[in-house]
Design a protein around this motif. Structure first.
Motif, mmCIF file in Angstrom:
data_model
loop_
_atom_site.group_PDB
_atom_site.id
_atom_site.type_symbol
_atom_site.label_atom_id
_atom_site.label_comp_id
_atom_site.label_asym_id
_atom_site.label_seq_id
_atom_site.Cartn_x
_atom_site.Cartn_y
_atom_site.Cartn_z
ATOM 1 N N GLU A 143 0.839 -1.202 0.000
ATOM 2 C CA GLU A 143 0.000 0.000 0.000
ATOM 3 C C GLU A 143 0.880 1.259 0.000
ATOM 4 O O GLU A 143 0.540 2.250 -0.652
ATOM 5 C CB GLU A 143 -0.922 -0.044 1.225
ATOM 6 N N LEU A 144 2.014 1.201 0.703
ATOM 7 C CA LEU A 144 2.954 2.328 0.679
ATOM 8 C C LEU A 144 3.512 2.525 -0.726
ATOM 9 O O LEU A 144 3.736 3.650 -1.164
ATOM 10 C CB LEU A 144 4.105 2.088 1.669
ATOM 11 N N THR A 145 3.725 1.404 -1.434
ATOM 12 C CA THR A 145 4.208 1.474 -2.811
ATOM 13 C C THR A 145 3.199 2.224 -3.685
ATOM 14 O O THR A 145 3.574 3.045 -4.521
ATOM 15 C CB THR A 145 4.422 0.040 -3.350
ATOM 16 N N VAL A 146 1.909 1.936 -3.473
ATOM 17 C CA VAL A 146 0.863 2.634 -4.231
ATOM 18 C C VAL A 146 0.874 4.121 -3.868
ATOM 19 O O VAL A 146 0.768 4.986 -4.743
ATOM 20 C CB VAL A 146 -0.530 2.018 -3.927
ATOM 21 N N LEU A 147 1.050 4.419 -2.586
ATOM 22 C CA LEU A 147 1.075 5.815 -2.122
ATOM 23 C C LEU A 147 2.219 6.600 -2.790
ATOM 24 O O LEU A 147 2.038 7.732 -3.235
ATOM 25 C CB LEU A 147 1.218 5.837 -0.604
ATOM 26 N N LEU A 148 3.396 5.972 -2.886
ATOM 27 C CA LEU A 148 4.540 6.634 -3.516
ATOM 28 C C LEU A 148 4.255 6.952 -4.977
ATOM 29 O O LEU A 148 4.599 8.020 -5.481
ATOM 30 C CB LEU A 148 5.786 5.733 -3.433
ATOM 31 N N ASP A 149 3.593 6.005 -5.646
ATOM 32 C CA ASP A 149 3.261 6.169 -7.057
ATOM 33 C C ASP A 149 2.217 7.280 -7.229
ATOM 34 O O ASP A 149 2.390 8.206 -8.021
ATOM 35 C CB ASP A 149 2.734 4.817 -7.587
ATOM 36 N N LYS A 150 1.175 7.194 -6.429
ATOM 37 C CA LYS A 150 0.026 8.087 -6.568
ATOM 38 C C LYS A 150 0.375 9.538 -6.208
ATOM 39 O O LYS A 150 0.053 10.459 -6.937
ATOM 40 C CB LYS A 150 -1.063 7.581 -5.609
ATOM 41 N N ASP A 151 1.046 9.715 -5.088
ATOM 42 C CA ASP A 151 1.251 11.073 -4.584
ATOM 43 C C ASP A 151 2.594 11.687 -4.967
ATOM 44 O O ASP A 151 2.739 12.903 -4.945
ATOM 45 C CB ASP A 151 1.116 11.094 -3.052
ATOM 46 N N TYR A 152 3.576 10.843 -5.282
ATOM 47 C CA TYR A 152 4.901 11.395 -5.564
ATOM 48 C C TYR A 152 5.464 10.953 -6.917
ATOM 49 O O TYR A 152 6.582 11.311 -7.271
ATOM 50 C CB TYR A 152 5.889 11.017 -4.444
ATOM 51 N N GLY A 153 4.686 10.149 -7.656
ATOM 52 C CA GLY A 153 5.130 9.725 -8.981
ATOM 53 C C GLY A 153 6.367 8.849 -8.952
ATOM 54 O O GLY A 153 7.189 8.872 -9.861
ATOM 55 N N ILE A 154 6.526 8.071 -7.878
ATOM 56 C CA ILE A 154 7.690 7.180 -7.773
ATOM 57 C C ILE A 154 7.222 5.732 -7.901
ATOM 58 O O ILE A 154 6.334 5.298 -7.160
ATOM 59 C CB ILE A 154 8.409 7.348 -6.413
#
Lengths: 384, 199, 85
Positions: C46-57
């Motif tokens: 879920e943290l991986t999704v958060l990085l993608d969604k909010d920070y484009g990583i």
């Protein structure tokens, strides 16, 4: 407890529309997994998918064979279920004591765009009733949705219900599709392999999803006219109680399931001829199985995973893999575990790497899945 | 050998509140499940942070199981549950995460709950039940099937007790009825009693 | 950086449904997994999704995830160096 016999069975998969086509392809070492065109927002994924146009023409030809009272509009999932069922049900005397058991994890979810708030299109009871009505089943169908063990647990449930005289016989059908719904979910779990899956191998990188349907008849009577009979010798389904998605580090639930299945069959591990395990090719599933098989003294038994042929077919997996394993027993052929080259679990397993002809009597089939589910069934062959 | 079994405890959770062995429990009644479930969780006095990560179906099942199993010493309790809508409430949430190609972020924490039996997993984890379990889906609670399946588990010594029942959640409509079957108890474990509990 | 760290804490609490934990409860250098916040494998995904969604990583290698998800400090450091939005 009375013996419960397995009757005719059938399957439809990317390797063939009928059991014999699928079996012949598997014996030739063919895989149904291929690189797919983008599915929704999922690009270039390896999956085992049944071509819709070929399915439609096969389905239409099959339908001409029977008289249907229901409307001629079916989803892909329903076409698969009906195609798998037809050869089984065509000559069957469906009585008030014949149960219909349906195994699926996601049913018709591919038909839903999220706007249908009452879930009518996705309803599993409605799907089950349509199938039951179509073939003239007289009892309310039973739907099992217990994650990836559903297909195998459908067999053990039928066996239990027959043993207690709840019904005399049962038809089991299982189906699930490769949809954007499941692909996107498994991708978010980083569980999808970027190539064809390699169960138990050092370089395994995850699973491929697959779609298939399978059907199997099970009864309190031996199948008339068959010299070789198969029956359910023992079974159990024990939860890990460990984590809702991560496989147990100790393999406890699978170990207990296997032990109880063998105990019910009054069989020692030595007497098992081969194991058809779950083998999804994710790092943790395969490792968990290796631990459980060591703990149950089965590590030296020939073992395969059929995921390299069919992908992970979810609610169908336990049933179609059982059917192929019963064909292995019938033909006395051990099938190689496609994709395996080098030991990839911390404890060694006797993974089958080439086709072997040898007398076979007993197959242990296992499955494991989300929510900590595990099922083990010991199937035995009897020569009358 | 056929033996007679009993229902030792039962509970019910729906829009009208919570019943434990037929008696109402003082729980905060709210039309919103999120508010009700949180208040009821705190009223139970169990510290279990994972509760807040569950989907609504699992929260409902977990709360019912907590009422019946909190004081149980036996770990040999099988679980046989069923419902009508499977995990469709959470399926819709997963579909929502993949319906906009510009905001395409499927969530593993949502997707994992797109199987109805995950609520069994949550109960098994909480109460350490490494036991038989199965989830059926049917339009109405199949009393005949559940009673017979439960009796099989007990008669074949696969479990000492069985947690049975109905756990349905879809779009703020919910109903849970759970009952524990074992050798002793005040209610007979038979079709009529089970049908009464489910009404 | 301090602003990013408190923003991250708030986002993590919301994304992972850490109902009984407040921003002040999370130390910058405390482990997020194991004994720390008691996060598990689904939380890591879920943290991986958060990085993608909010920070484009995009984090696709679980080994990379393991090192950057150690603490708020390591996570904030990685985000500040790799963010695309």
């Amino acid at each position: 407890m009375r013996k419960v016999y397995i009757g005719p069975y059938n399957c439809i998969s990317p390797l063939g529309h009928r059991l014999e086509d699928t079996w012949n392809a598997v014996v030739e070492g063919k895989s149904g997994i291929a690189l797919q065109e983008p599915i929704g927002e999922i690009p270039n994924t390896y999956a085992a998918i049944i071509a819709t146009d070929e399915l439609d023409s096969y389905f239409t030809a099959q339908l001409q064979d029977i008289k249907l009272s229901a409307p001629f509009s079916f989803t892909k999932l329903e076409k698969l279920m009906i195609s798998a069922l037809l050869p089984i049900v065509r000559n069957l005397d469906i009585t008030t004591e014949t149960e219909l058991i349906i195994s699926t994890t996601k049913g018709n979810i591919a038909q839903c765009d999220g706007k249908d708030k009452d879930g009518a299109a996705a309803s599993l009871p409605a799907l089950a009733q349509r199938i039951a009505d179509l073939f003239g089943f007289k009892r309310s169908p039973i739907v099992i949705s217990n994650a990836c063990v559903s297909g195998l647990q459908a067999i053990s449930t039928a066996k239990r219900l027959i043993q207690i005289d709840y019904c005399k016989d049962a038809v089991i059908v299982a189906a699930d599709l490769v949809s954007e719904f499941v692909l996107s979910g498994f991708r978010s779990f980083q569980a999808l392999s970027d190539g064809i899956c390699r169960p138990y191998d050092e370089d395994r990188k995850g699973l491929n999803l697959g779609e298939a349907a399978a059907a199997l008849y099970i009864s309190n009577q031996p199948i008339p006219g068959q010299k070789q009979q198969f029956y359910v010798a023992g079974e159990a389904s024990i939860n890990d109680a460990n984590h809702i998605s991560g496989p147990s580090r100790t393999g406890e639930g699978l170990k207990c399931s296997i032990e109880r299945a063998l105990a019910e069959a009054a069989t020692l591990p030595e007497a098992v001829d081969f194991i058809c395990a779950h083998g999804t090719a994710t790092v943790y599933n395969d490792e968990m199985e290796a631990i459980a098989l060591h703990r149950t003294k089965l590590a030296d038994k020939p073992i395969n995973s059929l995921k390299g042929y069919f992908g992970h077919t979810l609610g169908t997996a336990g049933l179609i893999e059982t059917i192929v394993s019963l064909e292995s027993l019938r033909n006395n052929i051990l099938l190689p575990s496609l994709g395996y080259q080098k030991q990839g679990t911390s404890l060694p397993l006797a993974v089958i790497t080439e086709k072997i002809h040898k007398p076979l009597s007993r197959c242990l089939k296992t499955a494991s899945g989300f929510a900590g589910t595990n099922t083990a069934i010991l199937f035995e062959k009897e020569i009358l | 050998m056929e033996r007679k079994y009993h229902i030792s405890k039962h509970c019910r959770i729906d829009h009208h509140g919570v019943l434990y062995n037929g008696r109402p429990l003082s729980a905060e009644i709210s039309t919103e499940f999120s508010i009700f479930s949180k208040a009821f969780y705190y009223s139970l006095g169990t510290t279990y942070p994972k509760f807040f990560k569950m989907d609504n179906l699992s929260k409902l099942a977990w709360l019912g199981a907590e009422l019946l199993l909190k004081e149980e010493l036996s770990k040999n309790i099988a679980i046989v549950l069923s419902n009508r809508s499977s995990s469709y409430d959470t399926d819709l949430k997963h579909i929502h995460t993949i319906s906009n190609t510009e905001q395409y972020y499927p969530s593993p924490a949502i997707f994992v709950y797109t199987l109805p039996n995950v609520c069994i997993g949550e109960i098994a984890i909480r109460h350490h039940l490494q036991t038989e379990n199965i989830f059926f889906v049917s339009e109405q609670f199949d009393s005949q099937l559940t009673v017979n399946y439960c009796n099989y588990l007990l008669n074949s010594n696969r479990a000492e007790k069985v947690l049975c029942g109905w756990v349905e959640y879809l779009e703020e409509n919910y109903k849970l009825v759970l009952y524990l079957v074992e050798k002793t108890g005040n209610l007979a474990h038979d079709l009529n009693v089970v049908r009464q509990l489910m009404l | 950086m301090e602003e990013l760290k408190s923003e991250l804490k708030a986002k993590i609490i919301e994304a992972l449904n850490l109902e009984e934990i407040a921003v002040e409860d999370i130390e910058n250098d405390a482990p997020l997994f194991g004994d720390g916040l008691g996060l598990d494998s689904i939380d890591a995904l879920e943290l991986t999704v958060l990085l993608d969604k909010d920070y484009g990583i995009k984090v696709t290698d679980p080994k990379v995830g393991k090192t950057i998800f150690q603490s708020i400090d390591t996570l904030a450091h990685y985000i500040s160096e790799n963010r695309t939005k």
